[in-house]
Design a protein around this motif. Structure first.
Motif, short mmCIF file in Angstrom:
data_model
loop_
_atom_site.label_atom_id
_atom_site.label_comp_id
_atom_site.label_asym_id
_atom_site.label_seq_id
_atom_site.Cartn_x
_atom_site.Cartn_y
_atom_site.Cartn_z
N SER A 29 -18.78 6.62 21.45
CA SER A 29 -18.60 7.73 20.52
C SER A 29 -17.65 8.74 21.14
N ILE A 30 -16.89 9.39 20.28
CA ILE A 30 -15.92 10.39 20.71
C ILE A 30 -16.20 11.69 19.97
N ARG A 31 -16.06 12.80 20.66
CA ARG A 31 -16.09 14.12 20.03
C ARG A 31 -14.69 14.70 20.14
N VAL A 32 -14.16 15.19 19.02
CA VAL A 32 -12.90 15.93 19.01
C VAL A 32 -13.29 17.38 18.74
N ALA A 33 -12.90 18.26 19.65
CA ALA A 33 -13.34 19.65 19.58
C ALA A 33 -12.19 20.59 19.89
N PRO A 34 -12.29 21.81 19.41
CA PRO A 34 -11.28 22.81 19.75
C PRO A 34 -11.46 23.31 21.17
N GLY A 35 -10.41 23.87 21.71
CA GLY A 35 -10.51 24.52 23.00
C GLY A 35 -9.82 23.76 24.10
N PRO A 36 -9.64 24.44 25.24
CA PRO A 36 -8.99 23.80 26.39
C PRO A 36 -9.92 22.78 27.04
N LEU A 37 -9.35 21.90 27.79
CA LEU A 37 -10.13 20.85 28.43
C LEU A 37 -11.04 21.37 29.55
N ASP A 38 -10.73 22.51 30.13
CA ASP A 38 -11.54 23.09 31.21
C ASP A 38 -11.82 22.09 32.33
N GLY A 39 -10.80 21.36 32.74
CA GLY A 39 -10.95 20.43 33.85
C GLY A 39 -11.48 19.06 33.47
N VAL A 40 -11.88 18.87 32.21
CA VAL A 40 -12.38 17.57 31.76
C VAL A 40 -11.19 16.73 31.33
N ALA A 41 -11.12 15.51 31.80
CA ALA A 41 -10.02 14.63 31.41
C ALA A 41 -10.17 14.21 29.96
N GLY A 42 -9.18 14.48 29.14
CA GLY A 42 -9.22 14.09 27.74
C GLY A 42 -8.97 12.61 27.58
N LEU A 43 -9.47 12.09 26.47
CA LEU A 43 -9.28 10.67 26.18
C LEU A 43 -7.96 10.43 25.50
N PRO A 44 -7.37 9.28 25.74
CA PRO A 44 -6.20 8.91 24.95
C PRO A 44 -6.65 8.57 23.53
N TYR A 45 -5.73 8.59 22.61
CA TYR A 45 -6.00 8.22 21.23
C TYR A 45 -6.63 6.82 21.21
N PRO A 46 -7.74 6.62 20.47
CA PRO A 46 -8.49 5.36 20.60
C PRO A 46 -7.91 4.15 19.86
N LEU A 47 -6.92 4.34 19.01
CA LEU A 47 -6.32 3.22 18.27
C LEU A 47 -4.87 3.06 18.66
N ASP A 48 -4.23 2.01 18.15
CA ASP A 48 -2.80 1.89 18.45
C ASP A 48 -2.03 2.96 17.69
N ARG A 49 -0.83 3.20 18.13
CA ARG A 49 -0.03 4.34 17.65
C ARG A 49 0.36 4.23 16.18
N ALA A 50 0.18 3.09 15.56
CA ALA A 50 0.59 2.91 14.16
C ALA A 50 -0.45 3.43 13.18
N HIS A 51 -1.63 3.81 13.65
CA HIS A 51 -2.72 4.18 12.75
C HIS A 51 -3.08 5.66 12.84
N THR A 52 -3.41 6.24 11.70
CA THR A 52 -3.98 7.57 11.62
C THR A 52 -5.42 7.43 11.16
N ILE A 53 -6.32 8.20 11.75
CA ILE A 53 -7.72 8.23 11.35
C ILE A 53 -7.90 9.46 10.47
N HIS A 54 -8.36 9.26 9.24
CA HIS A 54 -8.65 10.38 8.34
C HIS A 54 -10.16 10.56 8.26
N ILE A 55 -10.61 11.79 8.43
CA ILE A 55 -12.04 12.11 8.36
C ILE A 55 -12.31 12.69 6.99
N VAL A 56 -13.17 12.00 6.22
CA VAL A 56 -13.45 12.38 4.83
C VAL A 56 -14.96 12.43 4.63
#
Length: 175
Positions: A29-56
Motif C-alpha cells: 500500500s502507498i500513501r500520497v500525502a502533502p508536505g516535505p519528505l522530512d528525511g523519509v525516502a520517497g517512493l518512485p512512481y509505482p507504474l511504468d511511465r506511460a500510465h496515469t492513475i486517476h483517483i475517483v
C-alpha cells in the motif's frame, strides 16, 4: 464534495489540496500525502511511465451528506462502470490528513484526464486526482481551468496497510 457551477471553483477546493490518498496495490500500500519528505525516502512512481492513475469516488455526490448505504451503492455502481470499460483499478481511500473524513475511492488506470473528469461528473464529484510519473494533480470535473498541480507531495509505503482498507470509511462531510 460540493456541487459547483460551470466555471466556479469548488468551495471545498482547500480540503482537496490537503487531502491524503491511500492506494492498496496487490503487494503493498502507498500513501500520497502533502508536505516535505522530512528525511523519509520517497517512493518512485509505482507504474511504468506511460500510465496515469486517476483517483475517483462516488461518495457524497453534489456536496450532500449521504448515508453510508447510499454511498456504498454509488461506489458499487462506479466500480461496475469501471469494470464495464475494462479498466484496471485498485482500492483507494482519500481523506483529510487527521483522519476525521475519508471516502472509499478507486485508483484507476486506462483513462485520460477528460475521461476521468467525465466519470467524476457522472457521479456528482467536483474533482478527481491524477497521479503521473511527473506530478500529482487535482482535476476539476466541471472546468479544467481550475486544475491544480499539487507540489510538495510524496509517496511512501504504509506498513502495515491502514485500517481504512479493512472497514467502511467514514462518510461524513468535512466541516
Amino acid at each position: 464534495m460540493s456541487a459547483v457551477s460551470h466555471f466556479a471553483e469548488p468551495t471545498q477546493w482547500p480540503d482537496y489540496l490537503r487531502a491524503i490518498v491511500d492506494i492498496a496495490f496487490p503487494a503493498f500500500s502507498i500513501r500520497v500525502a502533502p508536505g516535505p519528505l522530512d528525511g523519509v525516502a520517497g517512493l518512485p512512481y509505482p507504474l511504468d511511465r506511460a500510465h496515469t492513475i486517476h483517483i475517483v469516488t462516488a461518495f457524497n455526490p453534489y456536496g450532500r451528506r449521504t448515508s453510508a448505504r447510499a454511498n456504498l451503492r454509488a461506489q458499487h455502481e462506479l466500480l461496475h462502470d469501471i469494470g464495464l470499460h475494462g479498466l484496471r483499478w485498485w482500492p483507494a481511500v482519500g481523506g483529510d490528513p487527521v483522519g476525521t473524513h475519508a471516502e472509499i475511492s478507486a485508483a484507476v488506470v486506462g483513462m485520460n484526464d477528460a475521461q476521468a473528469r467525465a466519470l467524476g461528473r457522472r457521479f456528482g464529484q467536483d474533482a478527481v486526482f491524477a497521479w503521473s510519473p511527473t506530478s500529482w494533480r487535482l482535476l476539476a470535473c466541471a472546468d479544467a481551468a481550475h486544475d491544480t498541480v499539487l507540489a510538495d507531495r510524496h509517496a511512501y509505503h504504509l506498513t502495515p496497510p491502514p485500517h481504512r482498507f479493512s472497514h467502511q470509511a467514514d462518510v461524513s462531510v468535512p466541516g
